[in-house]
Design a protein around this motif. Structure first.
Motif, mmCIF file in Angstrom:
data_model
loop_
_atom_site.group_PDB
_atom_site.id
_atom_site.type_symbol
_atom_site.label_atom_id
_atom_site.label_comp_id
_atom_site.label_asym_id
_atom_site.label_seq_id
_atom_site.Cartn_x
_atom_site.Cartn_y
_atom_site.Cartn_z
ATOM 1 N N TRP A 96 0.915 -1.143 -0.005
ATOM 2 C CA TRP A 96 0.077 -0.205 -0.016
ATOM 3 C C TRP A 96 0.751 1.227 -0.062
ATOM 4 O O TRP A 96 0.587 1.968 -0.715
ATOM 5 C CB TRP A 96 -0.823 0.077 1.415
ATOM 6 C CG TRP A 96 -1.558 1.379 1.220
ATOM 7 C CD1 TRP A 96 -1.241 2.560 2.113
ATOM 8 C CD2 TRP A 96 -2.491 1.945 0.484
ATOM 9 N NE1 TRP A 96 -2.152 3.412 1.915
ATOM 10 C CE2 TRP A 96 -2.969 2.950 0.964
ATOM 11 C CE3 TRP A 96 -3.362 1.363 -0.729
ATOM 12 C CZ2 TRP A 96 -3.805 3.829 0.143
ATOM 13 C CZ3 TRP A 96 -4.326 2.178 -1.469
ATOM 14 C CH2 TRP A 96 -4.810 3.391 -1.056
ATOM 15 N N SER A 107 2.407 1.789 -3.205
ATOM 16 C CA SER A 107 1.552 2.290 -4.519
ATOM 17 C C SER A 107 1.262 3.880 -4.419
ATOM 18 O O SER A 107 0.941 4.256 -5.394
ATOM 19 C CB SER A 107 0.158 1.355 -4.189
ATOM 20 O OG SER A 107 -0.397 2.107 -3.088
ATOM 21 N N THR A 108 1.640 4.178 -3.282
ATOM 22 C CA THR A 108 1.311 5.875 -3.309
ATOM 23 C C THR A 108 2.478 6.552 -3.841
ATOM 24 O O THR A 108 2.447 7.820 -3.956
ATOM 25 C CB THR A 108 1.211 6.396 -1.759
ATOM 26 O OG1 THR A 108 2.452 6.153 -1.114
ATOM 27 C CG2 THR A 108 -0.148 5.521 -1.145
#
Ligand code: TYM
Length: 332
Positions: free
Chosen positions: A92, A95-96
């Protein structure tokens, strides 16, 4: 010792010869020299439709084949990806910092999404390489032995590591892909211009590690060749024969030229019989050992759990640093 990381998807009941030759053989050799981590990437396998009970079984089977092929769970850390929560959590965060266009340039995604169509293409398939980057970066990995098809994903991993380090301070080791040129791509025996794959439409050209020896023998004897009749390596003109030579050479450790000499003036029939004996002799004990391990799933699960604990220790420490660096408030 330097750190090594690699993994495979539990996407079929059996691994295929490309996985064995392109990946497992290297892993086995490298595990002495490196502090090695090998995962069964079940979270990645969710990007394809799966029957839940079958996925569990395939995951065990994949782990059993690693061990049967010589990966030693007392020496290397061999575990199931979903047993270590940090993988999904770091994915996560990564992914940013991944560009939408950057992820869209991954050729494996482009191929698969084209094949499935937009509606059947999940966001998970799109972010697949980001999860793979998380796998690698959690372990401060130095080297990632893979086949040719995974090279681009390792390049993305390097870019993400450098980007993160640049923005938030030195955190990740920038990993290097290790690709064995000769065996980077094993091709389908019936379609020697496409790579051998667990998801091939026809089974006829795929050699499965867990096939019965008689089935393996038949597939080799029926492998596509050409009308030239000489056992000679020429990837462009003789893809079928060249692929068989690659397999022969990889499994015996003998140079291709020596095998060409041995079969000079003899037909393809003789050559295929020779290869058949080599492949069956290599796969047979691995198959027997894997089936034996699968007879005692409770013991296998115990080994995997202990190894997952070892993996989690490393992964959780990295994730804690990452949370700190990006500014997440620590739970009081
Ligand atoms: P996967 O499961 O498709 O394949 C596992 C490994 O086998 C290699 N391979 C081949 N090598 C030569 N010839 C072939 N025909 C052939 N087919 C497969 C692959 O290159 C790979 O090394 N995304 C990865 C799994 C993964 C991973 C990771 C790998 C997830 N996280 C972290 C390394 C590090 C995959 O789908 O591999």
């Amino acid at each position: 010792k330097q750190r090594l990381y690699s993994g495979m998807q539990p996407s079929a009941d059996s691994l295929q010869a490309g996985n064995y030759i392109g990946a497992l053989l290297q892993w086995r050799k490298m595990q002495d020299e490196y502090d090695a981590f090998f995962s069964v990437v079940d979270l990645h396998a969710l990007t394809q439709p799966n029957d839940p009970a079958e996925l569990r079984e395939k995951t065990r089977r994949t782990a059993a084949q690693y061990i049967a092929a010589g990966i030693e769970p007392s020496r290397s850390t061999l575990y199931v990806q979903s047993h270590v929560r940090a993988h999904a959590e770091l994915a996560w965060i990564l992914s940013t910092i991944t560009g939408f266009g950057e992820a869209g340039r991954m050729t494996q995604f482009k191929d698969k999404s084209q094949r499935y169509g937009a509606d059947a293409t999940s966001v998970g398939l799109f972010t697949y390489p980001v999860l793979m980057a998380a796998d690698i970066l959690l372990y401060k990995t130095d080297v990632v032995p893979v086949g040719d098809d995974q090279k681009q994903h390792v390049e993305l991993t390097r870019d993400l590591a450098e980007r993160f380090n640049g923005r938030f301070g030195e955190t990740f080791v920038v990993p290097k892909p290790v690709i064995q040129a000769e065996t980077a791509r094993i091709y389908d025996l019936q379609e020697p211009t496409s790579k051998m794959s667990k998801s091939a439409e026809s089974q006829a050209g795929v050699l499965w590690l867990l096939d019965e020896p008689s089935v393996t023998a038949k597939k080799i004897m029926r492998a596509v060749t050409d009308s030239d009749g000489t056992v000679r390596y020429d990837r462009a003109e003789k893809p079928g024969v060249s692929n068989l030579l690659t397999i022969y050479s990889a499994l015996t450790g003998r140079p291709v030229a020596e095998i060409e000499d041995e079969y000079a003036g003899r037909g393809y029939g003789d050559f295929k019989k020779g290869l058949r004996d080599v492949v069956v002799a290599e796969f047979e004990p691995v198959r027997a050992r894997a089936l034996e391990l699968l007879d005692d799933p409770a013991e296998l699960d115990r080994v995997l759990a202990a190894n997952a604990d070892r993996a989690a220790e490393v992964a959780d420490a990295t994730l804690a640093t990452v949370y700190e660096r990006v500014g997440l408030l620590r739970r009081g």
